[in-house]
Every structure is written in structure tokens, then in C-alpha cells.
Design a protein around this motif. Sequence first.
Motif, mmCIF file in Angstrom:
data_model
loop_
_atom_site.group_PDB
_atom_site.id
_atom_site.type_symbol
_atom_site.label_atom_id
_atom_site.label_comp_id
_atom_site.label_asym_id
_atom_site.label_seq_id
_atom_site.Cartn_x
_atom_site.Cartn_y
_atom_site.Cartn_z
ATOM 1 N N TYR A 1 38.486 2.117 -39.626
ATOM 2 C CA TYR A 1 39.785 2.708 -39.998
ATOM 3 C C TYR A 1 40.558 2.912 -38.713
ATOM 4 N N TYR A 2 41.859 2.601 -38.746
ATOM 5 C CA TYR A 2 42.672 2.653 -37.531
ATOM 6 C C TYR A 2 43.960 3.437 -37.761
ATOM 7 N N LYS A 3 44.458 3.993 -36.693
ATOM 8 C CA LYS A 3 45.841 4.452 -36.684
ATOM 9 C C LYS A 3 46.682 3.203 -36.938
ATOM 10 N N ASP A 4 47.612 3.325 -37.870
ATOM 11 C CA ASP A 4 48.351 2.145 -38.313
ATOM 12 C C ASP A 4 48.932 1.332 -37.171
ATOM 13 N N SER A 5 49.550 1.988 -36.239
ATOM 14 C CA SER A 5 50.282 1.268 -35.196
ATOM 15 C C SER A 5 49.366 0.587 -34.191
ATOM 16 N N GLU B 1 45.404 12.594 -30.749
ATOM 17 C CA GLU B 1 45.778 11.581 -31.730
ATOM 18 C C GLU B 1 44.561 10.750 -32.126
ATOM 19 N N PHE B 2 44.381 10.572 -33.420
ATOM 20 C CA PHE B 2 43.314 9.704 -33.907
ATOM 21 C C PHE B 2 43.627 8.264 -33.554
ATOM 22 N N VAL B 3 42.611 7.518 -33.138
ATOM 23 C CA VAL B 3 42.783 6.116 -32.772
ATOM 24 C C VAL B 3 42.061 5.211 -33.769
ATOM 25 N N ALA B 4 40.775 5.416 -33.928
ATOM 26 C CA ALA B 4 39.987 4.528 -34.798
ATOM 27 C C ALA B 4 38.658 5.175 -35.124
ATOM 28 N N SER C 1 41.403 15.140 -40.577
ATOM 29 C CA SER C 1 42.722 15.743 -40.390
ATOM 30 C C SER C 1 42.708 17.225 -40.741
ATOM 31 N N PHE D 1 39.574 9.203 -30.180
ATOM 32 C CA PHE D 1 40.845 9.926 -30.156
ATOM 33 C C PHE D 1 41.443 9.751 -28.768
ATOM 34 N N GLU E 1 46.225 -0.885 -35.129
ATOM 35 C CA GLU E 1 45.412 -1.957 -35.702
ATOM 36 C C GLU E 1 46.001 -3.305 -35.319
#
Length: 123
Positions: free
Chosen positions: A58-62, A45-48, A106, A36, A64
Motif C-alpha cells: 500500500y502506498y501514499k498515492d503520490s 507522513e505515511f509512505v508505504a 491513521s 514513514f 506509487e
Amino acid sequence: VQLQASGGGSVQAGGSLRLSCVASGRTFNGYTMGWFRRTPGKEREFVASIHWNGGYTYYKDSLEGRFTISRDKDKNTVFLQMHNLNPEDTAVYSCAADVRPVGSWSRRAPDYWGQGTQVTVSS
């Protein structure tokens, strides 16, 4: 459970850093490990994330494509390789772990946290 993060620092925009998180205190079979970040004035904010056994990521979309999470099971270490950093990536990065899957994070934050490591990206 102890999580020890390291590897932060100051870099120029476009640079790279690799963060490490050494995990100890138990076996992590079945755990999900994650990163985070938090910037002053913003929510964490979650990162990966990565599943310890299966290696599912799994990644935060922006993020990856620029960020890659991995783990070394022999060294009980989770890594976050970050490329093409920009000033918006400046934050304190923390590693986390939980037996619950990332999809539940979340609703309830991971149970275990390491101290943060500062990443500063200058333009």
C-alpha cells in the motif's frame, strides 16, 4: 522488537536510493511493516507498507510508481526503493511495524519504530 534503518544519503534530483530496515526481536508473521517520512515543520507522513506474510503493498498515492516497498523474509529486512527523487522527497525516513493492519495506522501510529535515516535530494 528492534528496527534498524539504513541506506539514506544525499543524491541529485532524478537519482535513486534504496533504504533498508532490518527487523529483529520476534517473528513478524502477520505483521505489517511500513515506511514513514518527516520533514522539519511538517507532520510525519505515511509512505508505504507491506504485509509480512502476503506481501500486500500500500502506498501514499503520490508516491506509487516511484517508490517500491518489498521484503526479504529470510533476511528479516524491508526495503524501500526510491526512483526519480526530487527535493520534495528530502526527509528523515523511518521504518515501523505493527500487528495491526495499515488501515488502522491513521487512528493510532504503529507500535514499533526504528531510528530514521536522512534522505537529502538536491536540485
